[in-house]
Write an enzyme that holds these catalytic residues in place. Sequence first.
Site, mmCIF file in Angstrom:
data_model
loop_
_atom_site.group_PDB
_atom_site.id
_atom_site.type_symbol
_atom_site.label_atom_id
_atom_site.label_comp_id
_atom_site.label_asym_id
_atom_site.label_seq_id
_atom_site.Cartn_x
_atom_site.Cartn_y
_atom_site.Cartn_z
ATOM 1 C CE LYS A 1 -4.186 1.592 2.979
ATOM 2 N NZ LYS A 1 -4.651 1.388 3.513
ATOM 3 C CB SER B 1 -8.058 -1.068 5.712
ATOM 4 O OG SER B 1 -8.491 0.749 5.731
ATOM 5 C CB SER C 1 -8.347 2.460 3.002
ATOM 6 O OG SER C 1 -6.843 1.479 4.402
#
Lengths: 519, 519
Positions: free
Chosen positions: A137, A251, A227
């Site tokens: 990420k 997430s 996310s």
Amino acid sequence: MVASSAVPWEVQAEKCRKVLRDSLNPAWLLPAKQLPPATQLNVSTFFETCKLLSTRELEITATSAVELVKQMASGALTAVETTTAFLKRAHVAHQLTNFATEFMVKDALKAAAELDAYFKATGTLKGPLHGLPISTKEHIGHKGRIAHSAYVAWIDNIAEDDALLVQLCKKAGAVFHVRTNEPQSVMVSLKLPIFGSKLTSQHIDCSNPIYGTTVNPHNRALTCGGSSGGEGSSLGLHCAALGIGTDIGGSVRVPAAFCGAYGLRTTALRNPYQGVCIPGSGQESVRCVISPLANSVEDLNLFQSAVLDQQPWDIDVTLVPLPWRRIEPYQPGQITIGVIWDDGLVRPHPPVTRALQTAVTKLRETGVKVVNFEPYNHQEGFDIITALYFPDAARTQKDILAQGGEPVAALTEYAFSVSRPEPLSIQENWVLNSRRDVYREGYHRTMKERGVDMILCPAYVGAAATLGSGQYFLYTAIWNILDQPCVTFPTGLIVDPAIDCVEVGYKSRSAVDEIVQTV
Amino acid sequence: MVASSAVPWEVQAEKCRKVLRDSLNPAWLLPAKQLPPATQLNVSTFFETCKLLSTRELEITATSAVELVKQMASGALTAVETTTAFLKRAHVAHQLTNFATEFMVKDALKAAAELDAYFKATGTLKGPLHGLPISTKEHIGHKGRIAHSAYVAWIDNIAEDDALLVQLCKKAGAVFHVRTNEPQSVMVSLKLPIFGSKLTSQHIDCSNPIYGTTVNPHNRALTCGGSSGGEGSSLGLHCAALGIGTDIGGSVRVPAAFCGAYGLRTTALRNPYQGVCIPGSGQESVRCVISPLANSVEDLNLFQSAVLDQQPWDIDVTLVPLPWRRIEPYQPGQITIGVIWDDGLVRPHPPVTRALQTAVTKLRETGVKVVNFEPYNHQEGFDIITALYFPDAARTQKDILAQGGEPVAALTEYAFSVSRPEPLSIQENWVLNSRRDVYREGYHRTMKERGVDMILCPAYVGAAATLGSGQYFLYTAIWNILDQPCVTFPTGLIVDPAIDCVEVGYKSRSAVDEIVQTV
């Protein structure tokens, strides 16, 4: 962090997009006309026919991390081959879903070549993750590269070092090849009528003003989740052997579930969080965790043992000094699983209920005891966690957005609006911390009283949210406020409108339920 | 908590004193004329001559907890004998030092009799703490008894249950026989010229408006220390086989050190804290711990293993699920000890330096490597912990004091004054949390770089503070902000003015140092 308010936000954002464009290897990109048409929603099987990847490369990218390491240990496979295959697949996948924020082709191939040289010279692997390409990420730091956490104001922030977890993975032999997208605010998307807000049709999903929107590879009209949305796409399309995301409300697990991958949320203070670029450091009431996505449970286990066997608590002293436990798999008769069919607040959609039914049938067939589990006051969990997400009334985040000058998505505003309009006092924060601990103890006690060892529940109310639809994420976030470990996993089923029928005459329980039932 | 503002504070306080008076067994109290005169400072050897305790009782109370349990296991000693001996000793000790807040004679003897019956019937002990009398700091809850934490406003608060740690000890066979005094504000005494405050001659030591002052049994002109001051007196005078206190800055270790006992500060979230009555629950930036005092290291180990072997994390899910570790004692050649002779802020008094020198000589004689350890920026640790003690500007505590209406000691005001005059915002608290974590990591890294396994340092700047003198407690509190485990232990030495000479010409470094050097 260096704020860059003097420069228009578009100029700053373009910097990042240029980094992304320049990081691509043109030889691994398909001409637009060879790509599936925009109207083709499911692009998950495009790789087999696109002719960019060889049969061998398709095989490699379809192989589990555990098996890849085995093959490298036997000399049947090299790290360069493996890395090249995943890099190529990730390039195509990016053209299909817009999931990447930066490729690291040169560094990855260099690291892979060094691993191959090491193996050639010693006959042994560098570590348990030898040669495995891992995607991360965006807000997880890589030395010398931008880390902005989707905030324009932070685009001039260059990570001074690799995040500690990245360092540990590299020591274990991993290769980092691609970084992935995240939504503005880096929250799991949230859209609920709270504190008098009105719903709008806007959304964030996995979208931000810098890179735009990442979509779901199985249905591009759906979101990949958030996310760690880019990670969901990455693992869902086998662009990496393993992925690393962060999770404070779902997430990691929501994008894994939406995209057909496995997502682990460890308990807090297990994996080292140092080097993650995120506003609000020092917030400890609901701790964000950093944890893996994969394509099997065994691969999650491989990742966790590779990390925790290095005793990271001897570097990051905030971590719990607890080794990764090797336990013999339970025999079916030894465990009781409680099933939450419905959390009592928002009813899951028919395909989710069917998936649960299928899982329960399979578990019972193997001899596992499965019982229904009445949720233990999830409303209380919801009230506590939403108050604790932005106890400063999101002033930290709002200030950074104001500095950056970028447009703020309506769903970002929604995310912030779950907090009270004014910052909590420290005393109010303490009261919530205490309520949280009481809730945790009560939930644990209830499970024990009912003889339930673990809980099976939906990861989300539906199979995946449509782009622009509201999201209710308490099915994952409840385990964050409880700080319980959990894994989301694919069921192997797909939605079938012929059998997943909406119940006739269902009366929704609340405004939120109403929205979720009608999207 | 029930506030009692309608009733004058003196009336409420008298309630508690009546409970204490009524809890005493008159048969175990000496007439005033048989007590040492008020001018006799050292009362630690009074028991041998007072004739209330038999030779056997004196033997029992001089025996370690580990040995007492062995004797009970062999049938050579009963729990009733043991409990009676410690109860009698505690009665006399209370007349000497005013350390108790409540005796629990009836309950303790009943529990002891049940243990004896159990042993008679089964031939086995109930648990590893079978028959051991334990004293507890007042604010540790006992079912059906007042728990007020030295706040008058809380005097009508009756504990609904035993504190979880008390429950666990009872399950392990322990007997609770006496509860002990603590200072107003339940902070380790603190007297520093911060934020422009002026020093006064007032103090709290281990004193509150309810029970008055507890004094040091070795020198009644000195304080027993705080905040678990009653526990210091209790263990220093062998009134209990084990004691339980709480520690957020030295509150177990300082009284243990002042009174000649052993005090353990575990890391946070190790022993269950549930059922401790204290303002500001939910404050997690500097966690208070609950931990034992004893008269030997083996006894501390006995306590900790008895508690943690019960896996309390399966009840209190906030706890770290880490078993108490059984490790083979290190061989002298395996460890390196770093010595902090002086923290760079306030210089220890000559007797303390001599005690350190003696310890270093003994360690070297056994073959342990001992090196000097330059403190790692203790000023930073001081700045962080003082800001985090009362981040709400002590409004929580001040409100409770205002409700109670009792007089507020000047040193209570001092304790509060280390906080900023206005409450911190949640964001400021986060920044301090992050600074704390950076400091912890830096300290740990520094120890590793220097090859130091553990640190030996003063527990306090002097042997014990005089009643009414200022106190500088960073020698213990530094390990709280670092969340490191530590033990204070007696050296066996006593102050000798003939050899513990004040350095001539020493120039103090700061106002605080000046005060400490001249008391």
